[in-house]
Design a protein around this motif. Structure first.
Motif, PDB file in Angstrom:
ATOM      1  N   ASN A  49      -4.198 -11.101  -7.129  1.00 12.31           N
ATOM      2  CA  ASN A  49      -3.261 -11.065  -8.257  1.00 12.31           C
ATOM      3  C   ASN A  49      -3.994 -11.003  -9.589  1.00 12.31           C
ATOM      4  OD1 ASN A  49      -1.012 -11.083  -6.646  1.00 12.31           O
ATOM      5  ND2 ASN A  49      -0.786 -13.321  -6.677  1.00 12.31           N
ATOM      6  N   LEU A  54      -1.775  -9.084 -12.343  1.00 15.69           N
ATOM      7  CA  LEU A  54      -0.432  -9.631 -12.176  1.00 15.69           C
ATOM      8  C   LEU A  54      -0.422 -11.065 -12.665  1.00 15.69           C
ATOM      9  CD1 LEU A  54       0.318  -8.230  -8.620  1.00 15.69           C
ATOM     10  CD2 LEU A  54       1.440  -7.537 -10.730  1.00 15.69           C
ATOM     11  N   ASP A  55      -1.586 -11.657 -12.747  1.00 21.98           N
ATOM     12  CA  ASP A  55      -1.730 -13.051 -13.136  1.00 21.98           C
ATOM     13  C   ASP A  55      -3.017 -13.169 -13.953  1.00 21.98           C
ATOM     14  OD1 ASP A  55      -0.889 -15.601 -13.284  1.00 21.98           O
ATOM     15  OD2 ASP A  55      -0.978 -16.005 -11.125  1.00 21.98           O
ATOM     16  N   ARG A  81      -1.900  -2.343 -15.798  1.00 27.27           N
ATOM     17  CA  ARG A  81      -1.439  -2.162 -14.419  1.00 27.27           C
ATOM     18  C   ARG A  81      -0.999  -0.720 -14.196  1.00 27.27           C
ATOM     19  NH1 ARG A  81       1.126  -7.369 -15.203  1.00 27.27           N
ATOM     20  NH2 ARG A  81       3.109  -6.391 -15.691  1.00 27.27           N
ATOM     21  N   ASN A  82      -0.373  -0.170 -15.219  1.00 30.48           N
ATOM     22  CA  ASN A  82       0.161   1.183 -15.084  1.00 30.48           C
ATOM     23  C   ASN A  82      -0.947   2.238 -15.056  1.00 30.48           C
ATOM     24  OD1 ASN A  82       1.357   3.777 -16.636  1.00 30.48           O
ATOM     25  ND2 ASN A  82       2.913   2.795 -15.357  1.00 30.48           N
ATOM     26  N   PHE A  87      -1.670  -0.157  -6.852  1.00 28.79           N
ATOM     27  CA  PHE A  87      -1.449  -1.216  -5.859  1.00 28.79           C
ATOM     28  C   PHE A  87      -1.020  -0.659  -4.515  1.00 28.79           C
ATOM     29  CE2 PHE A  87      -0.896  -3.909  -9.611  1.00 28.79           C
ATOM     30  CZ  PHE A  87      -1.579  -5.036  -9.208  1.00 28.79           C
ATOM     31  N   PHE A  89       0.443  -2.563  -1.104  1.00 31.26           N
ATOM     32  CA  PHE A  89       0.801  -3.897  -0.614  1.00 31.26           C
ATOM     33  C   PHE A  89       0.957  -3.904   0.895  1.00 31.26           C
ATOM     34  CE2 PHE A  89       2.565  -3.448  -4.875  1.00 31.26           C
ATOM     35  CZ  PHE A  89       2.141  -4.604  -5.492  1.00 31.26           C
ATOM     36  N   LYS A  91       3.458  -5.176   2.437  1.00 31.35           N
ATOM     37  CA  LYS A  91       4.850  -4.833   2.775  1.00 31.35           C
ATOM     38  C   LYS A  91       5.315  -3.572   2.073  1.00 31.35           C
ATOM     39  CE  LYS A  91       6.131  -9.532   3.818  1.00 31.35           C
ATOM     40  NZ  LYS A  91       6.421 -10.776   3.099  1.00 31.35           N
ATOM     41  N   ASN A  93       6.324  -2.375  -0.395  1.00 35.61           N
ATOM     42  CA  ASN A  93       7.001  -2.567  -1.689  1.00 35.61           C
ATOM     43  C   ASN A  93       7.472  -1.272  -2.335  1.00 35.61           C
ATOM     44  OD1 ASN A  93       7.048  -5.270  -1.699  1.00 35.61           O
ATOM     45  ND2 ASN A  93       5.229  -5.558  -2.983  1.00 35.61           N
ATOM     46  N   LEU A  94       8.150  -0.477  -1.533  1.00 33.65           N
ATOM     47  CA  LEU A  94       8.810   0.699  -2.114  1.00 33.65           C
ATOM     48  C   LEU A  94      10.214   0.286  -2.524  1.00 33.65           C
ATOM     49  CD1 LEU A  94       7.737   3.311   0.567  1.00 33.65           C
ATOM     50  CD2 LEU A  94       6.728   2.962  -1.694  1.00 33.65           C
ATOM     51  N   LEU A  95      10.788   0.996  -3.491  1.00 36.98           N
ATOM     52  CA  LEU A  95      12.175   0.707  -3.865  1.00 36.98           C
ATOM     53  C   LEU A  95      13.101   1.436  -2.893  1.00 36.98           C
ATOM     54  CD1 LEU A  95      12.098   0.824  -7.755  1.00 36.98           C
ATOM     55  CD2 LEU A  95      11.805  -1.098  -6.212  1.00 36.98           C
ATOM     56  N   LEU A  98      15.422   4.419  -3.820  1.00 35.59           N
ATOM     57  CA  LEU A  98      14.828   5.678  -4.288  1.00 35.59           C
ATOM     58  C   LEU A  98      14.140   6.383  -3.129  1.00 35.59           C
ATOM     59  CD1 LEU A  98      13.114   4.417  -7.581  1.00 35.59           C
ATOM     60  CD2 LEU A  98      15.451   5.211  -7.266  1.00 35.59           C
ATOM     61  N   LEU A 106       7.794   6.871 -10.239  1.00 35.14           N
ATOM     62  CA  LEU A 106       8.091   5.719 -11.104  1.00 35.14           C
ATOM     63  C   LEU A 106       6.968   5.314 -12.080  1.00 35.14           C
ATOM     64  CD1 LEU A 106      10.750   4.303 -11.324  1.00 35.14           C
ATOM     65  CD2 LEU A 106       9.973   2.600  -9.697  1.00 35.14           C
ATOM     66  N   PRO A 107       5.721   5.181 -11.608  1.00 35.16           N
ATOM     67  CA  PRO A 107       4.675   4.783 -12.563  1.00 35.16           C
ATOM     68  C   PRO A 107       4.526   5.781 -13.707  1.00 35.16           C
ATOM     69  CG  PRO A 107       3.836   4.738 -10.303  1.00 35.16           C
ATOM     70  CD  PRO A 107       5.191   5.342 -10.245  1.00 35.16           C
ATOM     71  N   ARG A 154       1.937   6.577  -4.462  1.00 33.56           N
ATOM     72  CA  ARG A 154       2.395   5.958  -5.706  1.00 33.56           C
ATOM     73  C   ARG A 154       1.223   5.325  -6.456  1.00 33.56           C
ATOM     74  NH1 ARG A 154       6.539   1.106  -5.210  1.00 33.56           N
ATOM     75  NH2 ARG A 154       4.650   0.120  -4.411  1.00 33.56           N
TER      76      ARG A 154
END
Lengths: 224, 390
Positions: A49, A54-55, A81-82, A87, A89, A91, A93-95, A98, A106-107, A154
């Protein structure tokens, strides 16, 4: 490329202070493929992170691409980040609402890239992971391996300085896991800097350097 | 690095459409709110316009005077004196009696017979359709002539021209010299069933010595209130008692009525407006649910570079789009329902752009206002926490 010096991270759970990272120093050069391994609870996710912006670390310094970013504000971190980090992940982490194309796009939307330019880049990224024919499928219509490849597209589309992968094969069967790893290998071959967090030794052995972390401290560095 | 409004809007529309039923139900609050504001205010304003019109139809700057004290005669001399009072433009006695009116075999019982002078038509907004109105000579010589209302002409004469025919009023013969144009009936009764004769003739036939009722048209510039004061001053000299007469001032009544209806409209609109606020709370409720449902999505978006402002606008636009669409549907339904109601119940309605704009603007405001809290909550989520959320 990545240079963190003596980074600590403390969490407070009520009165109890929890030191998850106790002074970690890592240097990743351009074009390197580094893996961080360690059992669960070792602090590797927290490290991920922080590396992924992210942190923020509690103390210590973080130079990304030569810039000290541990003092950046929220908007600047969003920009980092952009633009600098891709990233991947465990899992995916797709939306889910969409389709593959829109997820990859998206980015670039958040970066403010013009629509025509976006189309070229998105199609290129999906081509590089071999999903040109699945462009308009939603994540639910894709297999796990395909979803992870969309996620890689992505991560790649913005041409980031570093690819950060957190257990990229953790939710995949061996075959699609190997496909994903092959893509990562190829990307590294093309000169991408890659940082993988895993507890899978097989994954770790593909990297140039293996860093083992336990209880918030680096206990081993091994060059493969 | 800033995404365009177009893309944000597209994103918001996409997630609104993803939950059609929920969106519709949320919208319903706004729809009902805007709908009822428009219907209530339009019908209320219609009622106001209706009342105003029917009062103005009675004549402009109208003052009417009733005299209760019969101990002192109020006669033509007083009328002539009153005509010189400042502010009085036109003046006519208005002696009213019910009588049986006959033409040949046709007969009308208890028809309203009015004794007036030549100025009456103008004071009360009557126009002559055929023939002429009462003239000063008729008054001076107590001529037995009559001007009849549109409906009366129709019932007594049918298709025959009434001019120069003889009618009898309680047995006395009158020559019809004119027919009045049709006039909209006011709340004072039907204005078209009427026989108008010179007041002098009337006073003689009905054996009255005193004029009990007078209509006056005041000078618009001078002001009806001032005119009223002058008339009162004159009357007080004669009767020495304020209770002996009563002056009814049309303008005063009109402004009082307008005030009442405006207040009523505002109140109705306000009550309807409350439902808009309730609708807004509905939006806030759903947006809060949405935010917690989509915590992970927010985390992902932030991880790939969405700023706080991107998330904030995304959610704000979602709530505004819901309230705007609801507002538009509400306006459409409101206009439709107003027209249907006013047609079916035969009441007037006034739909003005102002109300529509206010209702729409308010619904937009509600969307933004009640969307603010959930959107802010969403934008403040930390990416790490949001990503960890299952």
């Amino acid at each position: 490329m990545i240079d963190i010096r003596n980074v600590t991270k403390k969490y407070y759970m009520g009165e109890i202070e929890l030191e998850v990272l106790k002074g970690v120093t890592i240097k990743v050069g351009e074009g390197e493929f580094v893996s961080i391994i360690g059992p669960s609870g070792s602090g590797k996710s927290t490290l991920m992170n922080i590396l992924g912006c992210l942190d923020l670390p509690t103390t210590g310094e973080y130079y990304l691409d030569g810039k000290e970013i541990s003092t950046y504000n929220e908007n600047s971190l969003a920009r980092i980040r952009n633009e600098k980090i891709g990233f991947i992940f465990q899992k995916f982490n797709l939306l889910s609402k969409l389709n593959a194309y829109e997820n990859v796009e998206l980015p670039l939307i958040y970066r403010g890239v013009k629509s025509r330019e976006r189309k070229i880049k998105v199609e290129e990224a999906l081509y590089s992971v071999g999903l040109t024919d699945r462009m308009h499928h939603r994540p639910t219509e894709l297999s796990g391996g395909q979803q992870q490849r969309v996620a890689i597209a992505r991560a790649l589309v913005g041409d980031p300085a570093v690819l950060l992968a957190d257990e990229p094969t953790g939710n995949l069967d061996t075959k699609s896991g190997n496909e994903v790893l092959k893509i990562l290998d190829n990307l590294n071959g093309q000169g991408k800097t890659i940082l993988v967090i895993t507890h899978d030794i097989e994954v770790a052995e593909r990297s140039n350097m293996q860093i083992t972390i336990r209880d918030g401290l680096i206990i081993d560095r091994k060059v493969n | 690095m800033n995404m365009s409004l177009k893309n944000t809007l597209k994103m918001a529309l996409k997630s609104i459409l993803a939950n059609k039923m929920r969106t519709l139900l949320t919208m319903l609050g706004i729809i009902i709110g805007v709908f009822s504001v428009i219907v209530m205010v339009s019908l209320g304003q219609g009622a106001t316009a209706d009342v105003t019109e029917s009062i103005e139809d009675m004549g402009s700057n109208l003052l009417s005077l009733s005299i209760f004290d019969s101990s002192v005669d109020f006669d033509n001399e007083n009328i002539e004196e009153l005509a010189f009072v400042e502010g009085v433009e036109k003046i006519s006695p208005s002696i009213s009696k019910n009588a049986t009116v006959k033409y040949g075999t046709e007969s009308e019982d208890s028809l309203s017979v009015l004794g007036v002078n030549e100025e009456y038509a103008e004071i009360q907004n009557y126009a002559v359709l055929y023939g002429r109105f009462i003239n000063p000579i008729d008054v001076d010589f107590r001529n037995k002539v009559a001007v009849i209302g549109y409906d009366t002409a129709d019932t007594l004469f049918g298709d025959i021209s009434p001019i120069d025919s003889e009618i009898s009023v309680n047995g006395e013969k009158y020559t019809v010299v004119g027919v009045l144009e049709e006039k909209e009936s006011s709340m004072m009764g039907n204005n078209n069933e009427i026989v108008i004769i010179p007041f002098t003739t009337g006073m003689r036939q009905f054996k009255s010595e005193s004029i009990g009722s007078v209509v006056i048209q005041g000078n618009a510039e001078y002001g009806s209130e001032n005119t009223q004061e002058n008339i009162e001053e004159y009357l007080l000299e004669i009767y020495e008692d304020e209770d002996s007469y009563k002056i009814f001032n049309q303008e005063e009544l009109l402004s009082t009525l307008n005030e009442i209806t405006a207040t009523l409209t505002l109140m109705l609109g306000g009550i309807a407006g409350i439902s808009l606020i309730v609708g807004g709370i509905g939006i806030m409720n759903i947006m809060l649910v949405t935010v917690s449902e989509r915590t992970r999505e927010i985390g992902i978006r932030k991880a790939i570079g969405a700023r706080r402002s991107n998330i904030l606008t995304q959610f704000l636009i979602e709530s505004s789009v819901i309230s705007c669409l609801g507002g538009l549907v509400g306006i459409g339904l409101g206009i439709g329902a107003t027209n249907i109601i006013s047609n079916m119940m035969d009441i007037k309605s006034v739909i003005n752009l102002e109300v529509i704009t206010i209702a729409f603007g308010f619904s937009l405001f509600v969307g933004i206002f009640f969307g603010m809290y959930p959107a802010n909550k969403a934008s403040k989520l930390k990416p790490v926490d949001a990503l960890r959320y299952e």
